[in-house]
Design a protein around this motif. Structure first.
Motif, PDB file in Angstrom:
ATOM      1  N   LEU A  16      -0.017   0.337   6.098  1.00 60.81           N
ATOM      2  CA  LEU A  16      -0.392   1.529   4.584  1.00 60.81           C
ATOM      3  C   LEU A  16      -0.893   2.635   5.475  1.00 60.81           C
ATOM      4  CD1 LEU A  16      -1.247   1.709   1.831  1.00 60.81           C
ATOM      5  CD2 LEU A  16      -3.346   0.588   2.666  1.00 60.81           C
ATOM      6  N   GLY A  17      -1.541   2.899   6.682  1.00 60.75           N
ATOM      7  CA  GLY A  17      -1.866   3.835   7.331  1.00 60.75           C
ATOM      8  C   GLY A  17      -0.827   4.595   7.696  1.00 60.75           C
ATOM      9  N   SER A  18       0.349   4.143   8.192  1.00 58.72           N
ATOM     10  CA  SER A  18       1.455   4.898   8.657  1.00 58.72           C
ATOM     11  C   SER A  18       2.318   5.471   7.236  1.00 58.72           C
ATOM     12  CB  SER A  18       2.382   3.760   9.090  1.00 58.72           C
ATOM     13  OG  SER A  18       2.006   3.505  10.529  1.00 58.72           O
ATOM     14  N   ARG A  19       2.169   4.805   6.250  1.00 60.22           N
ATOM     15  CA  ARG A  19       2.937   5.182   5.092  1.00 60.22           C
ATOM     16  C   ARG A  19       2.219   6.331   4.165  1.00 60.22           C
ATOM     17  NH1 ARG A  19       3.904   1.841  -0.403  1.00 60.22           N
ATOM     18  NH2 ARG A  19       5.072   3.391  -1.579  1.00 60.22           N
ATOM     19  N   THR A  20       0.659   6.342   4.379  1.00 59.89           N
ATOM     20  CA  THR A  20      -0.029   7.267   4.046  1.00 59.89           C
ATOM     21  C   THR A  20       0.202   8.706   4.923  1.00 59.89           C
ATOM     22  OG1 THR A  20      -1.686   5.664   3.089  1.00 59.89           O
ATOM     23  CG2 THR A  20      -2.559   7.963   3.450  1.00 59.89           C
ATOM     24  N   LEU A  21       0.113   8.533   5.983  1.00 56.73           N
ATOM     25  CA  LEU A  21       0.070   9.418   7.091  1.00 56.73           C
ATOM     26  C   LEU A  21       1.347  10.246   7.008  1.00 56.73           C
ATOM     27  CD1 LEU A  21      -0.947  11.134   9.473  1.00 56.73           C
ATOM     28  CD2 LEU A  21       0.587   9.492  10.786  1.00 56.73           C
ATOM     29  N   ALA A  60      10.710   4.419   7.107  1.00 53.91           N
ATOM     30  CA  ALA A  60      11.350   2.987   6.722  1.00 53.91           C
ATOM     31  C   ALA A  60      10.466   1.997   7.465  1.00 53.91           C
ATOM     32  CB  ALA A  60      12.624   3.156   7.346  1.00 53.91           C
ATOM     33  N   THR A  61      10.413   0.917   6.724  1.00 57.06           N
ATOM     34  CA  THR A  61       9.704  -0.287   7.430  1.00 57.06           C
ATOM     35  C   THR A  61      10.759  -1.428   7.670  1.00 57.06           C
ATOM     36  OG1 THR A  61       9.498  -1.633   5.160  1.00 57.06           O
ATOM     37  CG2 THR A  61       7.557   0.009   5.865  1.00 57.06           C
ATOM     38  N   VAL A  62      10.308  -2.165   8.712  1.00 55.52           N
ATOM     39  CA  VAL A  62      11.354  -3.320   8.991  1.00 55.52           C
ATOM     40  C   VAL A  62      10.600  -4.691   8.613  1.00 55.52           C
ATOM     41  CG1 VAL A  62      12.462  -4.368  10.902  1.00 55.52           C
ATOM     42  CG2 VAL A  62      12.387  -1.890  10.693  1.00 55.52           C
TER      43      VAL A  62
END
Length: 99
Positions: A16-21, A60-62
């Protein structure tokens, strides 16, 4: 093109933090979503999820990966890496065989 990836089970740098950043970075750069948050596939299975901002930034997420993506999901990490090196989008459809 710039790409950022994250394991969806990463407890060190939560998804969630990475996506928000990345979303805020894209907003600051004036980039708009060109591919909304959707799944990508590897060998007929969901490999993770991806969002693209213009032709410049991809997040992208894995699926099923922790902080060390290549260790946790080597095949999916390889598919992601090949996509990055070849400059292609992650596959967003499956082509199941018709028997």
């Amino acid at each position: 093109m710039t790409r950022r990836c994250s394991g969806d089970q990463d407890s060190v740098v939560p998804l969630l933090g990475s996506r928000t950043l990345v979303r805020e970075l894209a907003h600051t750069m004036g980039l708009h979503v060109t591919v909304p948050y959707s799944n990508w596939f590897r060998k007929g299975q969901v490999g993770g999820w991806v969002t693209e901002y213009g032709n410049f930034l991809t997040f992208a997420t894995v699926r099923g990966a922790s902080h060390m993506v290549p260790f946790a999901q080597p095949d999916r990490a390889l598919g992601l890496f090949r996509s990055i090196v070849s400059g292609q989008r992650l596959p967003n459809t499956t082509n199941p065989p018709i028997d």
